[in-house]
Design an enzyme around this catalytic site. Structure first.
Site, mmCIF file in Angstrom:
data_model
loop_
_atom_site.group_PDB
_atom_site.id
_atom_site.type_symbol
_atom_site.label_atom_id
_atom_site.label_comp_id
_atom_site.label_asym_id
_atom_site.label_seq_id
_atom_site.Cartn_x
_atom_site.Cartn_y
_atom_site.Cartn_z
ATOM 1 N N ASP A 350 0.835 -1.207 0.000
ATOM 2 C CA ASP A 350 0.000 0.000 0.000
ATOM 3 C C ASP A 350 0.866 1.251 0.000
ATOM 4 O OD1 ASP A 350 0.896 -0.713 2.550
ATOM 5 O OD2 ASP A 350 -0.810 0.183 3.582
ATOM 6 N N ARG A 354 5.046 4.148 6.226
ATOM 7 C CA ARG A 354 4.540 4.109 7.599
ATOM 8 C C ARG A 354 4.556 2.696 8.171
ATOM 9 N NH1 ARG A 354 -1.344 5.704 5.560
ATOM 10 N NH2 ARG A 354 -2.223 3.637 5.186
ATOM 11 N N ASP A 355 3.958 2.536 9.320
ATOM 12 C CA ASP A 355 3.977 1.237 9.997
ATOM 13 C C ASP A 355 2.949 0.304 9.363
ATOM 14 O OD1 ASP A 355 1.752 2.616 10.753
ATOM 15 O OD2 ASP A 355 2.233 2.687 12.889
ATOM 16 N N GLU A 356 3.095 0.097 8.059
ATOM 17 C CA GLU A 356 2.177 -0.760 7.333
ATOM 18 C C GLU A 356 2.956 -1.491 6.230
ATOM 19 O OE1 GLU A 356 -2.561 -0.398 6.499
ATOM 20 O OE2 GLU A 356 -1.496 1.370 7.118
ATOM 21 N N ASP A 363 -5.660 -2.483 -2.971
ATOM 22 C CA ASP A 363 -4.827 -1.510 -3.674
ATOM 23 C C ASP A 363 -4.333 -2.108 -4.992
ATOM 24 O OD1 ASP A 363 -4.904 -1.245 -0.792
ATOM 25 O OD2 ASP A 363 -3.596 0.491 -1.022
ATOM 26 N N TRP A 416 -11.045 -6.122 -2.494
ATOM 27 C CA TRP A 416 -9.891 -6.655 -1.768
ATOM 28 C C TRP A 416 -9.747 -8.145 -2.076
ATOM 29 C CZ3 TRP A 416 -11.404 -1.918 -0.893
ATOM 30 C CH2 TRP A 416 -10.480 -0.994 -0.406
ATOM 31 N N GLU A 628 -2.296 8.891 -1.002
ATOM 32 C CA GLU A 628 -3.339 7.969 -0.542
ATOM 33 C C GLU A 628 -4.719 8.614 -0.638
ATOM 34 O OE1 GLU A 628 -2.884 6.763 3.514
ATOM 35 O OE2 GLU A 628 -4.250 5.071 3.249
ATOM 36 N N HIS A 649 0.861 6.101 -2.300
ATOM 37 C CA HIS A 649 -0.067 4.972 -2.442
ATOM 38 C C HIS A 649 -0.397 4.860 -3.928
ATOM 39 C CE1 HIS A 649 -1.204 4.010 1.660
ATOM 40 N NE2 HIS A 649 -2.290 3.380 1.257
HETATM 41 C C1 BGC Z 1 -4.039 0.815 3.620
HETATM 42 C C2 BGC Z 1 -4.905 0.821 2.396
HETATM 43 C C3 BGC Z 1 -5.715 -0.439 2.512
HETATM 44 C C4 BGC Z 1 -6.647 -0.177 3.643
HETATM 45 C C5 BGC Z 1 -7.734 -1.159 3.862
HETATM 46 C C6 BGC Z 1 -4.946 1.012 4.765
HETATM 47 O O1 BGC Z 1 -4.342 1.185 5.971
HETATM 48 O O2 BGC Z 1 -2.997 1.722 3.545
HETATM 49 O O3 BGC Z 1 -4.377 1.199 1.253
HETATM 50 O O4 BGC Z 1 -6.250 -0.940 1.380
HETATM 51 O O5 BGC Z 1 -5.943 0.062 4.818
HETATM 52 O O6 BGC Z 1 -8.156 -1.203 5.161
#
Ligand code: BGC
Length: 832
Positions: A350, A354-356, A363, A416, A628, A649
């Site tokens: 995504d 960040r913390d992801e 996406d 998704w 994003e 994003h």
């Molecule tokens: C992500 C998104 C993702 C979404 C769905 C986010 O935190 O960055 O791009 O699809 O969460 O929950």
């Protein structure tokens, strides 16, 4: 043939694996006899591995083995090291960091998803012609720690040069103080040869500016948001001096790093110097998403020569190029390319900062058709699909993020989870390779049947959690799923698309029973959708741009409903002033839906709008990647405070495929580009556009240009493909069939091109409303003089009522209002 793995995994005898622990260093010496013909080093890690041989790093991979569903698939890198091996004594070494296997992943502050200790796998195959010998990781390896201390993908890396032993990977190094390595339990059946290209440093960027601040701090602007890290050169410091590097996508208005978009990721590297020597350092087990860096503690003055940004991502070949006469559109295209590069770091993520940084399925579903145009994604995405299938098998659901690290099971959701069907389908369309569909067939069918089981008694997907039109700009900041389009409408619309792709797949693979089953299911969900959500005439009960875009693009409407739906959609986008009113679900389709229903001008208006929120607004704010949210940075320069505001994003970059397919007019008409449709659709004031795409058959390129009254079109075609060319704005409306080679057409534009009837205060409103530049200008005048009173171009009597007549019905209409309307007409004429 599945390779045979000879070695075993090893780790340290001493405890290691806590988040702040240093990386492990392993080494072993071995003898090589005369007559060696070939040497191959194979290695992987539970963690991240950097192999060394006789004192040098092996190969140019970084962040190996990347991130896969480790418990199912762990990639082994392989290097030909014949030239690095000497007769006699040799030494092999490896530094093993934490990476995705141990480090923090996700926003819930969780870690150690795959292991509590880092572990190394390594083998060197020594071929002598008459025999093969092996050097294998086992407890004969020695283990210690060195300069690489804490290392975390999110938080950064610390390197203490004082602790790095010179020559640790050279033969003859004294490893007496090192301890014996310890076997580590890991299933060797998980080992695979990588399907994806390795992660590499693909580009270096020099600072655009360095600003020296008080307290020995410098802020460096690299001019581009990237994923990667900073390489520094320093000299003249003292042992123990610490240089600290922080990273951010953005600066505050005061010129400091704005780290809000990183959430809890620290993105901070520390380099502790060993002394005054001239040395260069860069981290190896982290990466950051950044444009700006702050350097503190640098000895002396930091100069441009001493600092470089290193761009790091999966090393995919670039396959798509686009340019036009509109610089903002071109920059948006470049931003999409950058967001794709920055987010394909092993896994399609995504965001990279960040913390992801997770493999969010939605996406990729939104962006997939664009991704295949820009880079060769066969390796990365087939590998990712293999992970998806492995985890789907294991868990009985398609995870929202692949590899899955979420703490709760993912329920099936539109956009998704249905990537399980959409992505193989997209890859098949691009590459024409049925094995892509074969590999995923069971996964696709299992997903479709699972959702079928969730349909209500009418056949609608009407229950369960849905992300809906995620990040619709009209959704509340704290509820990105709460957009204006009914989320179950979005789900049912996507299921129409998914079942159609499934039925087509079954047909292509000769699965006849399945094909008719899924075809019937597709018919059923489509009929039910129409019954529930669409009026007979083609109006959709949930009047939103996304609802219309999906119904139009997913083949849900009957032929005769399309026109009406298109008109409604065109009005909706006009009503929102050609700013964006769609989220993840609708944005990839809205320009196509307008084009398909004959509203090309409106699609261009949407494309070229610069007001917030719009496709080009971020570009006007200096964006170098896709954001994003359309308003991740607001017009007043502040960061949208919702917490979901990455500046990198790729999802909304999905509009980029419209640039190729419609603006330049380059579109595959059969899987694998064997047949091509070339139909440029000039508009939006553009005077030229060029697109090139390297297909599996070779490069195809289209270029059109308008010079005064002439149109020229150039097409380059690869061997093995044929194309229909629909010549744009051709007075003779020619459609021409072509094959391999270079083709050129030049012709006079129709007489009427670029001219427009003169509009006056007496022109009927309906006629004015058909010219969107004029209508736009008039709408703005109305909004400023009569806020809240819309001007209707298709209301009752619009064919007969003119502006002059209308003014008679506006009590107390000022002279200024009249003048502004007249000026709007004149100005719009000038821009026609
Ligand atoms: C992500 C998104 C993702 C979404 C769905 C986010 O935190 O960055 O791009 O699809 O969460 O929950």
């Amino acid at each position: 043939m599945t390779p045979t793995w000879h070695a075993e995994f090893i780790t340290s005898e001493f405890p290691n694996g806590e988040l702040d622990d240093p990386a492990l260093y392993f080494r072993k010496e071995f003898l090589v006899a005369e007559g060696l013909t070939k040497a191959t080093l194979k290695t992987t890690a539970v963690g991240l591995v950097e192999p060394h041989l006789n004192g040098s790093k092996v190969g140019d991979e970084v962040l190996a083995p990347g991130w896969t569903s480790y418990r199912n698939r762990l990639a082994v890198s392989s290097y030909d090291v014949t030239d690095s091996i000497a007769v006699g004594a040799n030494a092999v070494g490896a530094i093993v960091g934490q990476g995705w296997a141990l480090g923090r992943l996700g926003w819930e502050n969780k870690s150690h998803f795959y292991s509590n200790s880092p572990a190394l796998y390594l083998e060197i195959e020594l071929e002598y012609g008459d025999r093969t010998e092996y050097v294998l990781s086992d407890s004969s390896f020695r283990c210690s720690t060195g300069g690489v201390r804490a290392n975390s993908i999110y938080d950064g890396e610390t390197f203490d040069a004082r602790l790095e032993s010179n020559g640790w990977a050279l033969p003859g190094f004294n490893d007496r103080h090192w301890t014996q390595a310890k076997p580590f339990e890991w299933n060797l059946d998980t080992l695979i040869e990588p399907a994806a290209p390795p992660i590499r440093a693909t580009q270096e960027i020099k600072p655009a500016s360095i600003t020296n601040l008080s307290g020995g701090r410098s802020i460096i602007d690299f001019g581009q948001v990237i994923s990667g890290w900073v390489r520094l050169r320093a000299r003249g410091g003292k042992a123990g001096d610490t240089i600290t590097l922080r990273h951010a996508e953005l600066l505050t208005p005061g010129g400091e790093l704005d780290t809000e978009t990183l959430r809890t990721a620290q993105a901070t590297d520390h380099w502790i110097l060993a002394g005054p020597e001239d040395t260069t350092w860069e981290p190896r087990f982290t990466f950051h998403g950044f444009r700006y860096a702050e350097v503190t503690g640098y000895p002396g003055d930091l100069s441009v020569r001493d600092i470089t940004a290193v761009v790091v991502h999966s090393d995919m070949a670039r396959t798509g190029w686009f340019s036009s006469s509109n610089e903002l559109v071109d920059r948006m295209h470049e931003n999409t390319v950058w967001s794709m590069r920055d987010n394909f770091v092993g896994v399609p993520t995504d965001c990279p900062q960040r913390d992801e940084r997770l493999g969010w399925t939605g996406d990729l579903h939104a962006f997939g058709p664009t991704a295949v145009l820009l880079h060769d994604v066969r390796g990365v995405l087939r590998s990712w699909l293999a992970d998806l299938r492995a985890e789907q098998n294991e868990k009985s659901f398609v995870p929202w993020v692949v590899p899955d690290i979420l703490s709760t099971p993912s329920s099936p959701t539109a956009l998704w989870s249905d990537v399980a069907v959409a992505l193989p389908w997209t890859l098949y369309q691009e590459y024409g390779d049925t094995s892509i569909l074969e590999e995923s067939y069971d996964s696709m069918a299992t997903f479709v049947r699972q959702v079928e089981g969730l349909l209500d008694e009418n056949g609608l997907w009407s229950s369960g959690f849905q992300y809906g039109d995620w990040l619709d700009p009209d959704a509340p900041d704290d509820n990105p799923a709460g957009g204006k389009t009914d989320r179950h409408l979005v789900a049912s619309a996507y299921f129409c698309k998914t079942t159609r792709e499934m039925a087509d797949t079954a047909e292509i693979l000769g699965q006849e029973r399945d094909a008719s089953y899924f075809r019937a299911l597709n018919r059923r969900v489509r009929e039910v959708f129409r019954r529930e959500y669409i009026t007979e005439a083609g109006r959709i009960v949930n009047e939103s741009a996304t609802a219309y875009a999906l119904a139009i693009c997913f083949g849900i409407l009957e032929e005769d409903q399309m026109r009406h739906a298109g008109k409604q959609l065109a009005q909706l986008v006009a009503k929102s002033g050609y700013t964006i009113s769609t989220g993840f679900a609708g944005t990839p389709h809205v320009t196509d839906a307008l084009t398909l229903t004959g509203h090309l001008d409106e699609a261009y208006k949407l494309l070229t709008q610069t007001q917030c929120p719009s496709f080009l607004y971020p570009v006007t704010q200096g964006a170098t990647t896709i954001w994003e949210r359309w308003d991740s940075v607001r017009p007043d320069g502040t960061v949208n405070p919702s917490g979901m505001t990455s500046l990198n994003h790729y999802a909304f970059g999905a509009v980029t495929s419209w640039l190729y397919r419609v603006v330049a007019g380059l579109q595959a008409a059969a899987p694998g580009w064997r047949r091509i449709r070339i139909e440029p659709r000039p508009g939006g004031g553009l005077t030229h556009a060029t697109a090139r795409h390297d297909t599996v058959l070779g490069a195809v390129e289209v270029s059109w240009r308008i010079t005064s009254k002439t149109m020229s079109v150039d097409v380059r075609m690869p061997a093995g493909a044929e194309a229909e060319v629909v010549l744009p704005l051709d007075p003779d409306n020619r459609t021409i069939s072509i094959g391999q080679g270079q083709h050129h057409w030049e012709y006079a534009l129709p007489e009427s091109y670029g001219t427009r009837p003169d509009f006056t205060m007496d022109t009927p409103l309906a006629e004015l409303s058909r010219d969107i530049t004029t209508w736009d200008a008039l709408t703005r005048v109305f909004a400023s003089h009569l806020p809240g009173v819309p001007i209707e171009g298709n209301g009752p009597g619009a064919e007969g009522i003119s502006l002059s007549v209308l003014l008679q019905y506006v009590p107390g209409a000022s002279e200024e209002f009249r003048l502004d309307l007249e000026n709007a007409l004149t100005e719009a004429a000038a821009h026609a």
